[in-house]
Design a protein around this motif. Structure first.
Motif, short mmCIF file in Angstrom:
data_model
loop_
_atom_site.label_atom_id
_atom_site.label_comp_id
_atom_site.label_asym_id
_atom_site.label_seq_id
_atom_site.Cartn_x
_atom_site.Cartn_y
_atom_site.Cartn_z
N ALA A 24 79.34 -22.09 -35.11
CA ALA A 24 78.90 -23.26 -35.89
C ALA A 24 77.75 -23.98 -35.20
O ALA A 24 76.79 -24.41 -35.86
N GLN A 25 77.82 -24.09 -33.88
CA GLN A 25 76.72 -24.76 -33.14
C GLN A 25 75.41 -24.00 -33.32
O GLN A 25 74.36 -24.61 -33.54
N VAL A 26 75.47 -22.69 -33.22
CA VAL A 26 74.25 -21.88 -33.35
C VAL A 26 73.68 -22.03 -34.76
O VAL A 26 72.48 -22.29 -34.94
N GLN A 27 74.55 -21.91 -35.76
CA GLN A 27 74.06 -21.97 -37.14
C GLN A 27 73.48 -23.34 -37.47
O GLN A 27 72.47 -23.46 -38.15
N ALA A 28 74.13 -24.40 -36.95
CA ALA A 28 73.63 -25.75 -37.20
C ALA A 28 72.27 -25.96 -36.53
O ALA A 28 71.39 -26.63 -37.08
N ALA A 29 72.09 -25.39 -35.37
CA ALA A 29 70.85 -25.62 -34.61
C ALA A 29 69.66 -24.88 -35.21
O ALA A 29 68.55 -25.41 -35.25
N VAL A 30 69.88 -23.66 -35.69
CA VAL A 30 68.72 -22.84 -36.10
C VAL A 30 68.72 -22.45 -37.58
O VAL A 30 67.76 -21.84 -38.05
N GLY A 31 69.77 -22.82 -38.30
CA GLY A 31 69.87 -22.43 -39.71
C GLY A 31 68.73 -22.95 -40.57
O GLY A 31 68.35 -22.32 -41.55
#
Ligand code: PGA
Length: 254
Positions: free
Chosen positions: A149-156
């Motif tokens: 979730a952190q990755v997707q929120a940061a770069v989505g």
């Protein structure tokens, strides 16, 4: 292409005099050592950036500079903040975004992380986006979901072209400054999680590990599948240790 980076996060340590000294020591030791193939980056406190960039230029040291934090707006009424164009003018080509200390102590949420990464990219500064779970999240078995979730929120919200210029650092909070280093299996699993959470093909994504990296564990960690380098805290305050970590990693990557 993934790049091999050894980034020293000095946190709130070293005034500008100490920062000049440490930069010179790192530069001189790195010149005498074999660190070919890896780039050394130091991230001093914001007030040291000018001094550090001057000494790097004057002594022609092979060190790049990162800022530990900057605000996503380019200017305006934001008392106490520093913008990305400002740190760029001081020589920063990297920006640490969303370190767990910023997230936990200064309420930096996923939205702020995403906006900051986007702003860095707009200014041609490479964001080093930090992700990682707390001990509690891991104990409850939620680490994979949490980091995804952190990755997707940061770069989505970025375009695929923008994402090509992002670096990710996996830093389990329980391993930061604790001496409790994550095992090779744990790091390999989470780096794979980050890569599979990536919206595009993650073959060229640079992923760093951070959390109690020391010269003694650098070889094992650098040899972990999918790890392209390190974000180093405590050991980056000691020039010998920092350069030794870089030498060890460089050997692994050659
Ligand atoms: P540490 O810090 O190496 O002291 O554990 C890592 C970091 O916070 O980036």
């Amino acid at each position: 292409m993934a790049v091999n980076l050894i980034v020293g996060n000095w946190k709130m340590n070293n005034d500008f005099v100490a920062a000049i000294h440490l930069t010179q020591q790192i530069g001189i030791l790195a010149r005498q050592a074999d660190v070919s193939g890896v780039s050394l980056v130091v991230a001093p406190p914001t007030c040291d950036l000018r001094s550090v960039s001057s000494v790097i230029e004057a002594d022609r040291l092979a060190i790049k500079i990162g800022a530990q934090h900057a605000y996503w707006e380019d200017g305006g009424a934001f008392t106490g903040e520093t913008s990305i164009p400002m740190v760029k003018r001081l020589g920063c080509t990297f920006l640490i975004v969303g370190h767990s200390e910023r997230r936990e102590l200064f309420a930096m949420d996923d939205e702020a992380v995403a906006k900051t990464a986007m702003s860095a990219l707009r200014h041609d500064v490479t964001p080093i986006v930090c992700v990682g779970e707390s001990e509690e999240v891991r104990e409850n078995g939620g680490h994979v979901e949490f980091v995804t979730a952190q990755v997707q929120a940061a770069v989505g919200g970025l375009t695929p072209a923008q994402r090509r210029d992002v670096v990710v650092a996996y830093e389990p909070i329980w391993a930061i400054g604790t001496g409790k280093v994550a095992s090779v299996e744990q790091v390999a699993e989470m780096v794979a999680v980050i890569r599979s959470a990536w919206p595009d093909d993650a073959g060229d994504l640079t992923v760093l590990y951070g959390g109690s990296v020391k010269p003694e564990n650098a070889a094992e960690l650098a040899g972990t599948p999918g790890v392209d380098g390190f974000l180093v805290g405590g050991a980056s305050l000691n020039a010998e240790q920092f350069v030794q970590i870089a030498v060890t990693a460089a050997k692994c990557y050659r």
